[in-house]
Motif scaffolding. Structure first.
Motif: not given
Length: 453
Positions: A148-150, A231, A234, A298-301, A325, A332
């Motif tokens: 999981s990343n942004n 988040i 980041d 900015i949102q999760w993958s 980001v 991220t």
């Protein structure tokens, strides 16, 4: 009503913990025998896309390689909201009920006293940040599954017009001067600093620009929630900050932390995001984008697939750009959902064989095709037709990914920081006071240890 429901949940949790504790105490066998290396391996996972994807892998293994190995995988899906609390009860009693536990980067140090270090993991198959996020004191305690990343998601139609329309560019220069003190020129989102992000958010906010096609420029995830801390991290890391300094001391009362707080505070207090952002997380951010209410976020993958789905998101489908980001240094947060061997399990030798199978590209390819997001760049790069976001994950994570320190109380630290900082994110508390409180709480929690074997 909310207080009553919380009380009911609390009482239910106590009753459940007691029941599980009694069951686990009866089944606890210590860490002596490794088992025969064959037979049934009992594994915990949670429901949802990860459980659905793993079910396909388990079925394929049981019908194929498992017969050769003489191993059968029995997977139990616990409640998505209670999986980790139930596991904590089992671990505390050194239960042997399950051979393989579900864990995550933000819990692995807390779980480590009850886990058996893995043998022979090939780290070269994985994103380095995913592997490192599951290490405690130099030992690998879990196998990465989903990563999981942004990302910065943005409306390509709107940003492309901003970069080519002279009238829009003139308005952008004027608005950016007002908001960030610089007359900026629109540029590729892949090259944005936080000033570029704030200026663009202002341009696409009707209050600042009545000609904006969206009500707000962005959607900020500012609810008091531990995942929202990830988040915000980041932003902190992009300014060169972090939780701890090079000597391991708390570093949240720092210049970088003040800069990161100011980004959120400016966006919210200048109304460049909906006032409801104070209660927003993943679903609300998705809704702001799919409704056309926000130009970027900015949102999760995990959000990309639905944002680009013509049925679920007709307004945004085909118009979603993906960029790192923002920041002078793109960063991220990365965490991995993972599986690990119970140090008190009855069949740990067989569990190790199963974990080794899950490491193979064959298993992770099936996992990805079934809806998972495996932490292996080679697998993701070969399956971009399955989910286009795999392209961007494979592109960015090796260079930009970071994981917060794996401490025994990492999960609690995320929660404490959300509690301490969320008020200042939305202008309800001073940034100085919030960071001093967060720095103090971080120091207290970082010094605490988990239970022992």
């Amino acid at each position: 009503m909310g207080g009553t429901s919380r009380l009911v949940r609390a009482v239910s949790a106590v009753v459940l913990a007691a029941a599980l504790g009694a069951l686990a105490a009866c089944g606890s066998s210590g860490s002596g025998s490794q088992g025969s290396g064959t037979g049934t391996v009992k594994m915990v996972l949670w429901p949802g896309p990860e459980g659905d994807a793993m079910a396909k892998v388990v079925s394929a293994y049981n019908a194929g390689q498992g017969k050769t190995d003489k191993i059968h995988i029995d997977m139990t899906l616990l409640s998505r909201s209670d999986t980790f609390s139930k596991e904590a009860t089992l671990m505390a009693t050194k239960s042997s009920e399950f051979d393989v536990y579900f864990t995550a980067s933000y819990l692995v140090a807390q779980h480590a006293p009850y886990l058996q270090p893995l043998q022979g993991l090939d780290a070269s198959r994985y994103f380095p940040s995913a592997v490192q996020s599951l290490q405690v004191e130099g030992k690998q305690y879990a196998l990465p599954l989903d990563i999981s990343n942004n990302f910065l998601y943005y409306r390509t139609d709107l940003i492309n017009k901003l970069r080519t329309d002279p009238t829009w560019q003139a308005s952008y220069a004027r608005i950016s001067q007002q908001l960030v003190g610089q007359s900026l020129t629109p540029k590729d989102p892949a090259d944005w600093t936080w000033n570029d992000f704030i200026a663009t958010a202002a341009f696409f906010t009707k209050k600042e620009n009545p000609q904006s096609p969206t009500t707000y420029g962005t959607a900020l995830q500012a609810k008091n929630l531990l995942f929202n801390t990830m988040i915000w991290d980041d932003v902190l890391w992009s300014f060169g900050g972090g939780w701890l300094d090079s000597s391991g001391k708390p570093a949240l009362d720092s210049t970088a932390a003040h800069q990161a707080m100011q980004v959120y505070n400016t966006i919210y207090t200048k109304a460049l995001t909906s006032p409801d952002s104070s209660q927003a997380e993943f679903p609300e951010t998705q809704a702001a984008m799919t409704s056309g209410n926000a130009a970027m976020a900015i949102q999760w993958s995990a959000g990309y697939a639905d944002l680009n789905n013509p049925t679920k998101s007709p307004t945004t489908a085909g118009k979603v750009g993906v960029a790192p980001v923002p920041g002078d240094k793109h960063q991220t947060h990365v965490h991995a959902l993972a599986v690990a061997i119970n140090n008190y399990g009855k069949n740990r030798s067989a569990a190790q064989k199963w974990i080794s199978y899950l490491e193979t590209p064959q298993a992770m390819t099936l996992y990805a095709k079934s809806g998972g997001i495996p932490a292996q760049p080679g697998v993701l790069s070969s399956l971009t037709s399955v989910n286009p976001v795999y392209t961007f994950i494979a592109r960015d994570l090796s260079a930009d990914g970071f994981s917060e320190p794996a401490l025994p109380k990492t999960y609690d630290i995320y929660s404490a920081l959300a509690q301490d900082l969320s008020g200042a994110w939305v202008g309800q508390q001073s940034i100085d006071a919030a960071l001093k409180k967060a720095d103090s709480d971080l120091g207290t929690l970082a010094a605490q240890k988990s239970g022992n074997k």
